[in-house]
Every structure is written in structure tokens, then in C-alpha cells.
Design a protein around this motif. Structure first.
Motif, PDB file in Angstrom:
ATOM      1  N   TYR A 169     -60.193 -35.248 -12.269  1.00 41.78           N
ATOM      2  CA  TYR A 169     -60.076 -33.916 -12.051  1.00 41.78           C
ATOM      3  C   TYR A 169     -58.615 -33.523 -11.648  1.00 41.78           C
ATOM      4  O   TYR A 169     -58.091 -32.525 -12.019  1.00 41.78           O
ATOM      5  N   LEU A 170     -57.833 -34.501 -11.180  1.00 41.24           N
ATOM      6  CA  LEU A 170     -56.520 -34.458 -10.525  1.00 41.24           C
ATOM      7  C   LEU A 170     -55.512 -35.253 -11.396  1.00 41.24           C
ATOM      8  O   LEU A 170     -54.522 -34.643 -11.802  1.00 41.24           O
ATOM      9  N   VAL A 171     -55.628 -36.516 -11.459  1.00 38.97           N
ATOM     10  CA  VAL A 171     -54.581 -37.361 -12.131  1.00 38.97           C
ATOM     11  C   VAL A 171     -54.446 -37.060 -13.672  1.00 38.97           C
ATOM     12  O   VAL A 171     -53.798 -36.898 -14.343  1.00 38.97           O
ATOM     13  N   GLU A 172     -55.802 -36.899 -14.170  1.00 39.93           N
ATOM     14  CA  GLU A 172     -56.055 -36.689 -15.686  1.00 39.93           C
ATOM     15  C   GLU A 172     -55.926 -35.264 -16.256  1.00 39.93           C
ATOM     16  O   GLU A 172     -55.907 -35.130 -17.454  1.00 39.93           O
ATOM     17  N   GLN A 173     -55.743 -34.446 -15.339  1.00 41.97           N
ATOM     18  CA  GLN A 173     -55.522 -33.115 -15.592  1.00 41.97           C
ATOM     19  C   GLN A 173     -54.229 -32.566 -15.158  1.00 41.97           C
ATOM     20  O   GLN A 173     -53.468 -33.010 -14.312  1.00 41.97           O
ATOM     21  N   GLN A 174     -53.942 -31.403 -15.837  1.00 40.30           N
ATOM     22  CA  GLN A 174     -52.352 -30.827 -15.568  1.00 40.30           C
ATOM     23  C   GLN A 174     -52.696 -29.643 -14.662  1.00 40.30           C
ATOM     24  O   GLN A 174     -53.412 -28.529 -14.816  1.00 40.30           O
ATOM     25  N   ALA A 175     -51.957 -29.703 -13.533  1.00 39.32           N
ATOM     26  CA  ALA A 175     -51.974 -28.499 -12.575  1.00 39.32           C
ATOM     27  C   ALA A 175     -51.263 -27.201 -13.227  1.00 39.32           C
ATOM     28  O   ALA A 175     -50.422 -27.383 -13.635  1.00 39.32           O
ATOM     29  N   THR A 176     -51.644 -26.080 -12.566  1.00 39.77           N
ATOM     30  CA  THR A 176     -51.048 -24.856 -12.838  1.00 39.77           C
ATOM     31  C   THR A 176     -50.345 -24.537 -11.331  1.00 39.77           C
ATOM     32  O   THR A 176     -51.082 -24.562 -10.430  1.00 39.77           O
ATOM     33  N   LYS A 177     -49.152 -24.451 -11.517  1.00 37.59           N
ATOM     34  CA  LYS A 177     -48.533 -23.956 -10.328  1.00 37.59           C
ATOM     35  C   LYS A 177     -48.122 -22.564  -9.926  1.00 37.59           C
ATOM     36  O   LYS A 177     -47.722 -22.234 -11.096  1.00 37.59           O
ATOM     37  N   ALA A 178     -48.127 -22.023  -8.718  1.00 34.84           N
ATOM     38  CA  ALA A 178     -47.699 -20.852  -8.444  1.00 34.84           C
ATOM     39  C   ALA A 178     -47.047 -20.787  -7.016  1.00 34.84           C
ATOM     40  O   ALA A 178     -47.530 -21.683  -6.391  1.00 34.84           O
ATOM     41  N   VAL A 179     -46.126 -19.881  -6.817  1.00 33.58           N
ATOM     42  CA  VAL A 179     -45.276 -19.806  -5.495  1.00 33.58           C
ATOM     43  C   VAL A 179     -44.828 -18.284  -5.539  1.00 33.58           C
ATOM     44  O   VAL A 179     -44.410 -17.781  -6.317  1.00 33.58           O
ATOM     45  N   VAL A 180     -44.894 -17.941  -4.086  1.00 29.82           N
ATOM     46  CA  VAL A 180     -44.158 -16.601  -3.653  1.00 29.82           C
ATOM     47  C   VAL A 180     -43.127 -17.335  -3.023  1.00 29.82           C
ATOM     48  O   VAL A 180     -43.163 -17.998  -1.919  1.00 29.82           O
ATOM     49  N   ALA A 181     -41.972 -17.010  -3.343  1.00 28.70           N
ATOM     50  CA  ALA A 181     -40.658 -17.676  -2.825  1.00 28.70           C
ATOM     51  C   ALA A 181     -39.428 -16.339  -2.591  1.00 28.70           C
ATOM     52  O   ALA A 181     -39.440 -15.430  -3.367  1.00 28.70           O
ATOM     53  N   PRO A 182     -38.543 -16.944  -1.803  1.00 27.91           N
ATOM     54  CA  PRO A 182     -37.427 -15.931  -1.603  1.00 27.91           C
ATOM     55  C   PRO A 182     -36.599 -15.641  -2.945  1.00 27.91           C
ATOM     56  O   PRO A 182     -36.499 -16.578  -3.952  1.00 27.91           O
ATOM     57  N   VAL A 183     -35.888 -14.576  -3.107  1.00 30.15           N
ATOM     58  CA  VAL A 183     -35.105 -14.048  -4.337  1.00 30.15           C
ATOM     59  C   VAL A 183     -34.164 -15.402  -4.549  1.00 30.15           C
ATOM     60  O   VAL A 183     -33.914 -15.770  -5.564  1.00 30.15           O
ATOM     61  N   VAL A 184     -33.339 -15.899  -3.403  1.00 33.40           N
ATOM     62  CA  VAL A 184     -32.547 -16.825  -3.339  1.00 33.40           C
ATOM     63  C   VAL A 184     -32.986 -18.376  -3.829  1.00 33.40           C
ATOM     64  O   VAL A 184     -31.877 -18.836  -4.364  1.00 33.40           O
ATOM     65  N   LYS A 185     -34.078 -18.360  -4.333  1.00 30.31           N
ATOM     66  CA  LYS A 185     -34.652 -19.700  -4.804  1.00 30.31           C
ATOM     67  C   LYS A 185     -34.801 -19.602  -6.381  1.00 30.31           C
ATOM     68  O   LYS A 185     -35.429 -20.446  -6.908  1.00 30.31           O
ATOM     69  N   ARG A 186     -34.427 -18.578  -6.773  1.00 35.13           N
ATOM     70  CA  ARG A 186     -34.459 -18.393  -8.335  1.00 35.13           C
ATOM     71  C   ARG A 186     -34.144 -19.517  -9.203  1.00 35.13           C
ATOM     72  O   ARG A 186     -34.715 -19.916  -9.999  1.00 35.13           O
ATOM     73  N   GLU A 187     -32.887 -19.943  -8.868  1.00 38.16           N
ATOM     74  CA  GLU A 187     -32.282 -20.839  -9.721  1.00 38.16           C
ATOM     75  C   GLU A 187     -32.917 -22.263  -9.606  1.00 38.16           C
ATOM     76  O   GLU A 187     -33.470 -22.966 -10.468  1.00 38.16           O
ATOM     77  N   MET A 188     -33.642 -22.837  -8.525  1.00 36.97           N
ATOM     78  CA  MET A 188     -34.228 -24.165  -8.141  1.00 36.97           C
ATOM     79  C   MET A 188     -35.391 -23.825  -9.188  1.00 36.97           C
ATOM     80  O   MET A 188     -36.019 -24.831  -9.448  1.00 36.97           O
ATOM     81  N   LEU A 189     -36.056 -22.718  -8.752  1.00 41.92           N
ATOM     82  CA  LEU A 189     -37.447 -22.525  -9.485  1.00 41.92           C
ATOM     83  C   LEU A 189     -37.367 -22.453 -11.059  1.00 41.92           C
ATOM     84  O   LEU A 189     -38.392 -23.100 -11.611  1.00 41.92           O
ATOM     85  N   GLU A 190     -36.301 -21.976 -11.499  1.00 39.43           N
ATOM     86  CA  GLU A 190     -36.049 -22.131 -13.030  1.00 39.43           C
ATOM     87  C   GLU A 190     -35.958 -23.554 -13.486  1.00 39.43           C
ATOM     88  O   GLU A 190     -36.484 -24.197 -14.608  1.00 39.43           O
ATOM     89  N   GLN A 191     -35.187 -24.370 -12.579  1.00 32.16           N
ATOM     90  CA  GLN A 191     -34.963 -25.789 -12.909  1.00 32.16           C
ATOM     91  C   GLN A 191     -36.224 -26.544 -12.813  1.00 32.16           C
ATOM     92  O   GLN A 191     -36.390 -27.608 -13.375  1.00 32.16           O
ATOM     93  N   LEU A 192     -37.136 -26.026 -11.837  1.00 37.19           N
ATOM     94  CA  LEU A 192     -38.464 -26.595 -11.775  1.00 37.19           C
ATOM     95  C   LEU A 192     -39.351 -26.338 -12.758  1.00 37.19           C
ATOM     96  O   LEU A 192     -40.683 -26.663 -12.949  1.00 37.19           O
ATOM     97  N   GLY A 193     -39.112 -25.295 -13.713  1.00 36.03           N
ATOM     98  CA  GLY A 193     -39.876 -24.805 -14.628  1.00 36.03           C
ATOM     99  C   GLY A 193     -40.814 -23.719 -14.614  1.00 36.03           C
ATOM    100  O   GLY A 193     -41.750 -23.601 -15.457  1.00 36.03           O
ATOM    101  N   PHE A 194     -40.519 -22.994 -13.464  1.00 37.84           N
ATOM    102  CA  PHE A 194     -41.431 -21.628 -13.439  1.00 37.84           C
ATOM    103  C   PHE A 194     -40.960 -20.436 -14.111  1.00 37.84           C
ATOM    104  O   PHE A 194     -39.659 -20.430 -14.197  1.00 37.84           O
ATOM    105  N   VAL A 195     -41.975 -19.756 -14.408  1.00 40.91           N
ATOM    106  CA  VAL A 195     -41.572 -18.378 -14.982  1.00 40.91           C
ATOM    107  C   VAL A 195     -41.556 -17.376 -13.845  1.00 40.91           C
ATOM    108  O   VAL A 195     -42.199 -17.524 -13.060  1.00 40.91           O
ATOM    109  N   ILE A 196     -40.374 -16.761 -13.970  1.00 39.29           N
ATOM    110  CA  ILE A 196     -39.970 -15.964 -12.758  1.00 39.29           C
ATOM    111  C   ILE A 196     -40.518 -14.449 -12.980  1.00 39.29           C
ATOM    112  O   ILE A 196     -40.279 -14.061 -13.812  1.00 39.29           O
TER     113      ILE A 196
END
Length: 200
Positions: A169-196
Motif C-alpha cells: 500500500y505504500l511502496v507500490e502506490q503513489q502518495a498524494t501530498k499536501a502542505v499548508v506552508a508560509p508564503v516565502v516557501k513558494r519557490e521551494m514548493l514549486e521545485q518540489l512539484g506542488f501546485v500552489i
């Protein structure tokens, strides 16, 4: 800003005025009557107590974090809250799985995870709480026989079961990730592949 449509396989970040993160990663799982549900329930406590508490709270400095299995939502989730870290926490989620699969494990950790679940099942509630629990059990056909079978399954979970369901259920599946984060982390999150998304 306008909110973009987000599909289930996109990682989503909500930006707010804060200085900490709230991180989550969810995997599709099975509903509570499935034979693997008991192992997933134990797995959550096992990873939380054996790896995640130390990595995320004690070493990482988050206010809290761990793992949980939800048989109603059919999901297995990792989470942290009031977390000073971002990418490192998602790495710790993955590292907990590798720890289970590759590091020597202690039998007492499995026993503690199982006993913790049994204790939570047996914990008495208030009269109102007991009535609500009984109502939901009735609505979802969770009869006394079903609860007895679940208890038996929990008591029979082995380390091999934990490793098997982690792989399935974990290794063979893909996780969906979500985060509530500070505005200043926008660039880092974009690099990590998050939709902002930004909360105004």
C-alpha cells in the motif's frame, strides 16, 4: 488569486502567513472490513512510535506528527503539524517505510502498537459518546461480531504482515501530498512539484 482545479494525483500547497508547515501524504488503502485493515491499523502506530515521533518531533522540532489509517476514507496518511521543516519531513515519511523494511525490528514495538489499539477500543466513553459510537456502528454494519473479528485480526498481526502491507500500500502506490506552508516557501514548493494555492 484564482484557485486552479486540482486533480487527485497533484501535490497541493496552500500558502498562508505563517512561519511553520503542516505536511501530509496520503496513500489509497482498503476499507475496515478488508483483511489487511488490521495490519494497516497496527502499522500506523508502529511507524509513529518506532520512527516518526523521534524523527519529526524530537529531531525535526515539529509540534507533532505521525501516521494514521482511516478505514472510512480508505487511506493511510502521514502528517506533521506546526513543523519548522518541509522537504525533510516528507523525506522522513518515506524513511519510516524504509526503516520498517530494512532495519532490525524489535518484537516489543509490535506488541506495544497492538496493545495501544486494543486499549483505545476498550476505553470507556461518556454516555453521549457511547451512544454516538453505537449509532455509527449500527449505520455502518459494524456489529459486535464484526468488532470481535477485528480484535482477533489485530491480535494476530505479525511483523511480516506490517512489512507486506507497507510494501503493497505504500511502496507500490503513489502518495498524494499536501502542505499548508508560509508564503516565502513558494519557490521551494514549486521545485518540489506542488501546485500552489494562496489563501488571501
Amino acid at each position: 488569486t484564482q484557485v486552479e482545479k486540482v486533480t487527485h494525483d497533484q501535490h497541493e500547497a496552500w500558502l498562508i502567513q505563517a512561519n511553520v508547515q503542516f505536511c501530509a501524504a496520503a496513500y489509497p488503502a482498503v476499507e475496515v472490513s478488508h483483511p489487511d485493515a488490521a495490519a494497516l491499523m497496527v502499522l500506523a502506530g508502529y511507524l509513529r512510535n518506532g520512527f516518526l515521533h523521534s524523527a519529526i518531533r524530537e529531531k525535526g522540532g515539529a509540534y507533532g506528527g505521525g501516521a494514521s489509517y482511516d478505514g472510512n476514507a480508505c487511506s493511510f496518511r502521514f502528517y506533521s503539524y506546526r513543523d519548522p521543516r518541509l522537504a525533510e519531513t516528507f523525506q522522513d515519511f518515506d524513511a519510516s517505510i524504509q526503516w520498517l523494511l530494512n532495519a532490525p525490528q524489535q518484537p516489543h514495538q509490535l506488541e506495544e502498537a497492538i496493545l495501544g489499539l486494543i486499549a483505545s477500543m476498550d476505553k470507556p466513553g461518556s454516555p453521549a459518546g457511547e451512544a454516538i459510537t453505537a449509532c455509527y456502528a449500527y449505520l455502518h454494519q459494524r456489529t459486535p461480531a464484526f468488532r470481535k473479528k477485528l480484535r482477533e485480526r489485530l491480535l494476530n498481526v505479525t511483523l511480516d504482515d506490517l512489512q507486506r502491507v507497507a510494501q503493497t500500500y505504500l511502496v507500490e502506490q503513489q502518495a498524494t501530498k499536501a502542505v499548508v506552508a508560509p508564503v516565502v516557501k513558494r519557490e521551494m514548493l514549486e521545485q518540489l512539484g506542488f501546485v500552489i494555492q494562496q489563501v488571501l
